[in-house]
Scaffold this motif. Structure first.
Motif, PDB file in Angstrom:
ATOM      1  N   ARG A 174      15.249  63.037 -13.562  1.00 43.46           N
ATOM      2  CA  ARG A 174      15.840  62.036 -12.674  1.00 43.46           C
ATOM      3  C   ARG A 174      15.158  60.670 -12.790  1.00 43.46           C
ATOM      4  NH1 ARG A 174      17.858  62.991  -7.241  1.00 43.46           N
ATOM      5  NH2 ARG A 174      17.035  65.079  -7.504  1.00 43.46           N
ATOM      6  N   SER A 175      13.837  60.648 -12.738  1.00 39.26           N
ATOM      7  CA  SER A 175      13.117  59.376 -12.768  1.00 39.26           C
ATOM      8  C   SER A 175      13.331  58.649 -14.089  1.00 39.26           C
ATOM      9  CB  SER A 175      11.617  59.612 -12.530  1.00 39.26           C
ATOM     10  OG  SER A 175      10.902  58.410 -12.589  1.00 39.26           O
ATOM     11  N   ALA A 176      13.287  59.396 -15.193  1.00 41.66           N
ATOM     12  CA  ALA A 176      13.491  58.778 -16.496  1.00 41.66           C
ATOM     13  C   ALA A 176      14.897  58.214 -16.621  1.00 41.66           C
ATOM     14  CB  ALA A 176      13.228  59.802 -17.601  1.00 41.66           C
ATOM     15  N   ILE A 177      15.890  58.952 -16.113  1.00 39.38           N
ATOM     16  CA  ILE A 177      17.273  58.480 -16.151  1.00 39.38           C
ATOM     17  C   ILE A 177      17.414  57.193 -15.353  1.00 39.38           C
ATOM     18  CG2 ILE A 177      19.634  58.984 -15.417  1.00 39.38           C
ATOM     19  CD1 ILE A 177      18.983  61.966 -15.973  1.00 39.38           C
ATOM     20  N   HIS A 178      16.888  57.215 -14.125  1.00 34.95           N
ATOM     21  CA  HIS A 178      16.991  56.027 -13.276  1.00 34.95           C
ATOM     22  C   HIS A 178      16.273  54.846 -13.917  1.00 34.95           C
ATOM     23  CE1 HIS A 178      17.170  53.507  -9.751  1.00 34.95           C
ATOM     24  NE2 HIS A 178      15.853  53.419  -9.736  1.00 34.95           N
ATOM     25  N   GLY A 179      15.128  55.102 -14.544  1.00 33.55           N
ATOM     26  CA  GLY A 179      14.358  54.024 -15.145  1.00 33.55           C
ATOM     27  C   GLY A 179      15.092  53.331 -16.272  1.00 33.55           C
ATOM     28  N   TYR A 180      15.643  54.097 -17.218  1.00 34.20           N
ATOM     29  CA  TYR A 180      16.294  53.436 -18.348  1.00 34.20           C
ATOM     30  C   TYR A 180      17.615  52.816 -17.947  1.00 34.20           C
ATOM     31  CZ  TYR A 180      20.082  56.643 -19.912  1.00 34.20           C
ATOM     32  OH  TYR A 180      21.249  57.365 -20.024  1.00 34.20           O
ATOM     33  N   VAL A 181      18.323  53.427 -16.999  1.00 35.87           N
ATOM     34  CA  VAL A 181      19.597  52.857 -16.548  1.00 35.87           C
ATOM     35  C   VAL A 181      19.364  51.538 -15.820  1.00 35.87           C
ATOM     36  CG1 VAL A 181      21.512  53.191 -14.944  1.00 35.87           C
ATOM     37  CG2 VAL A 181      20.848  55.042 -16.475  1.00 35.87           C
ATOM     38  N   LEU A 182      18.380  51.498 -14.940  1.00 34.71           N
ATOM     39  CA  LEU A 182      18.106  50.276 -14.202  1.00 34.71           C
ATOM     40  C   LEU A 182      17.602  49.181 -15.136  1.00 34.71           C
ATOM     41  CD1 LEU A 182      18.204  49.135 -11.338  1.00 34.71           C
ATOM     42  CD2 LEU A 182      15.798  49.759 -11.090  1.00 34.71           C
ATOM     43  N   ALA A 183      16.797  49.549 -16.124  1.00 34.46           N
ATOM     44  CA  ALA A 183      16.306  48.569 -17.085  1.00 34.46           C
ATOM     45  C   ALA A 183      17.431  47.972 -17.915  1.00 34.46           C
ATOM     46  CB  ALA A 183      15.272  49.219 -18.002  1.00 34.46           C
ATOM     47  N   ALA A 184      18.545  48.720 -18.017  1.00 37.63           N
ATOM     48  CA  ALA A 184      19.670  48.255 -18.823  1.00 37.63           C
ATOM     49  C   ALA A 184      20.554  47.248 -18.095  1.00 37.63           C
ATOM     50  CB  ALA A 184      20.519  49.452 -19.256  1.00 37.63           C
ATOM     51  N   VAL A 185      20.441  47.165 -16.783  1.00 40.34           N
ATOM     52  CA  VAL A 185      21.348  46.316 -15.995  1.00 40.34           C
ATOM     53  C   VAL A 185      21.369  44.870 -16.480  1.00 40.34           C
ATOM     54  CG1 VAL A 185      21.759  45.333 -13.698  1.00 40.34           C
ATOM     55  CG2 VAL A 185      21.334  47.784 -13.955  1.00 40.34           C
ATOM     56  N   PRO A 186      20.213  44.241 -16.779  1.00 39.98           N
ATOM     57  CA  PRO A 186      20.273  42.846 -17.249  1.00 39.98           C
ATOM     58  C   PRO A 186      21.051  42.658 -18.549  1.00 39.98           C
ATOM     59  CG  PRO A 186      18.045  43.402 -16.534  1.00 39.98           C
ATOM     60  CD  PRO A 186      18.818  44.684 -16.589  1.00 39.98           C
ATOM     61  N   ASN A 187      21.213  43.733 -19.323  1.00 38.35           N
ATOM     62  CA  ASN A 187      21.951  43.633 -20.584  1.00 38.35           C
ATOM     63  C   ASN A 187      23.461  43.685 -20.398  1.00 38.35           C
ATOM     64  OD1 ASN A 187      19.503  43.598 -21.972  1.00 38.35           O
ATOM     65  ND2 ASN A 187      19.511  45.799 -22.330  1.00 38.35           N
ATOM     66  N   LEU A 188      23.894  44.060 -19.194  1.00 40.64           N
ATOM     67  CA  LEU A 188      25.331  44.193 -18.959  1.00 40.64           C
ATOM     68  C   LEU A 188      25.958  42.822 -18.777  1.00 40.64           C
ATOM     69  CD1 LEU A 188      25.100  47.174 -16.457  1.00 40.64           C
ATOM     70  CD2 LEU A 188      25.920  47.294 -18.817  1.00 40.64           C
TER      71      LEU A 188
END
Length: 238
Positions: A174-188
């Protein structure tokens, strides 16, 4: 905090205080639900995860041997699970995505198959997952809050497969998923458009499960996971 963590903390506290000993039984399902302010289906799911971790052993029935028995101190299986959790934070994102596709597509397929049965408890869990989607419809959610619920939803979906080991692995991710997904937001390119699309895709996955369309559920969740990865320009999963 995840429901199994609430139960685990209760077990740890009771063992430390001498209120529980190895070989004794956990309090009844109704008692735990009331004391921890969670539903009885959530208690049952939590006990299944604890059984997969090796903390308890369960026996069905209504006699003196029934219930969840403490068979190990929580420290040992919890350490193993924590080690897995920490390791995932150092894995390449592509590996995490591939693991998610493998686990979640299978879980969605199994969940859709189970929905055709008359399992009332299972359908209550599906309704709980849908409740997370309702919370994600709040237009005032920040990207971080949205993705916390998003990770919770994906863990809940994996739990619908009925495999406690899959549920435990997904919880540890869960933590790893949330971490990479949230880090990706600026790229959207457009967060508002992205969040609308994610909500639609989530609803589509759950609708396929409710319809018992196993192949569609597996395909939709695969497209959902890989599609976000590509949209965030994190590269294409191989």
């Amino acid at each position: 905090m995840k429901n199994y963590e609430l139960v685990l903390r209760r077990v740890e506290a009771d063992l430390a205080a001498g209120r529980l000993r190895l070989g004794e039984r956990l309090p009844g399902e109704r008692t735990l639900a009331e004391q921890l302010a969670i539903s009885r289906p959530s208690v049952r799911e939590a006990v299944r995860v604890l059984e997969a971790m090796g903390v308890v052993r369960t026996a069905t029935g209504s006699g003196p041997e029934a219930g969840a028995v403490i068979v190990a101190e929580p420290a040992s299986p919890l350490t193993a699970l924590l080690r897995l959790h920490l390791a995932t934070n150092h894995l390449p994102m592509g590996d995490i995505v591939q693991t998610r596709v493998l686990l979640e597509s299978w879980a969605a397929h199994q969940a859709a198959t189970r929905y055709l049965s008359d399992d009332v408890e299972f359908k209550e869990l599906v309704a709980s997952a849908e409740g997370l989607l309702d919370r994600m419809d709040d237009p005032g959610l920040s990207p971080e809050d949205f993705h916390l619920l998003d990770a919770e939803f994906h863990v809940a979906l994996s739990g619908l497969a009925g495999n406690v080991l899959i549920a435990a692995v997904m919880s540890s991710l869960r933590s790893a998923i949330h971490g990479y997904v949230l880090a990706a937001v600026p790229n959207l390119p457009d967060w508002d458009a992205t969040v609308v699309g994610l909500r639609t895709e989530h609803r589509g996955i759950l609708a396929a499960i409710r319809a018992g369309s196993a192949d569609d559920a597996a395909r939709l969740i695969t497209e959902h996971i890989e599609g976000f990865y590509r949209a965030a320009r994190l590269s294409t999963p191989s």
